[in-house]
Write an enzyme that holds these catalytic residues in place. Structure first.
Site, PDB file in Angstrom:
ATOM      1  N   PRO A 122     -80.778 -32.660 -74.583  1.00  0.00           N
ATOM      2  CA  PRO A 122     -79.508 -32.052 -74.162  1.00  0.00           C
ATOM      3  C   PRO A 122     -79.025 -30.949 -75.105  1.00  0.00           C
ATOM      4  O   PRO A 122     -79.026 -31.101 -76.322  1.00  0.00           O
ATOM      5  CB  PRO A 122     -78.532 -33.226 -74.180  1.00  0.00           C
ATOM      6  N   CYS A 123     -78.590 -29.855 -74.485  1.00  0.00           N
ATOM      7  CA  CYS A 123     -78.143 -28.704 -75.274  1.00  0.00           C
ATOM      8  C   CYS A 123     -76.641 -28.718 -75.529  1.00  0.00           C
ATOM      9  O   CYS A 123     -76.135 -27.930 -76.309  1.00  0.00           O
ATOM     10  CB  CYS A 123     -78.526 -27.395 -74.579  1.00  0.00           C
ATOM     11  N   VAL A 124     -75.938 -29.625 -74.885  1.00  0.00           N
ATOM     12  CA  VAL A 124     -74.477 -29.674 -74.973  1.00  0.00           C
ATOM     13  C   VAL A 124     -73.986 -29.717 -76.424  1.00  0.00           C
ATOM     14  O   VAL A 124     -72.980 -29.110 -76.759  1.00  0.00           O
ATOM     15  CB  VAL A 124     -73.977 -30.873 -74.137  1.00  0.00           C
TER      16      VAL A 124
END
Length: 128
Positions: free
Chosen positions: A56-58
């Protein structure tokens, strides 16, 4: 010199979001495992030559505001790259690709990227 063509196919896919998994299934004709990857044992993942993953890049994106850009300090998503490390340590594919946002380079003042690279190197992969 005649070059041979090798068939590349997906042996396993994991996506926790059921809606995204359905789109993946429609596009690639394989049904992803929709469990949290942390619940998937090494034995459940088939042998493979190349591991391709995007954690996840969040936590790493500069647009992350809610929650704030925590990078590796985000216990939920900022440490999921460790799951890729776990799998490559166990399966030892010939290669792997870890995809994320360009802001990963500056997350946690560069500490996140250095840690991620270090963990992949400890797993035996150091030719970047």
């Amino acid at each position: 010199m005649k070059r041979g063509l090798k068939v590349i196919y997906t042996t396993y896919a994991n996506e926790i979001d059921e809606k995204i998994a359905a789109i993946f299934s429609e596009n690639f004709n394989i049904n992803p495992d929709v469990r949290d990857v942390r619940e998937v044992t090494d034995k459940e993942i088939p042998e493979h030559n190349v591991l391709i993953g995007g954690f996840p890049c969040v936590s790493f994106s500069i647009v992350a505001q809610n929650p704030k850009r925590l990078g590796i300090k985000n216990e939920l998503s900022g440490k999921l790259f460790f799951e890729m490390v776990r799998i490559i340590k166990e399966k030892q594919p010939k290669a792997f690709i870890a995809e994320n946002v360009k802001d990963l380079l500056s997350a946690n003042k560069g500490e996140a990227f250095r840690l991620i690279i270090s963990e992949f190197e400890k797993a035996g992969y150091n030719d970047i």
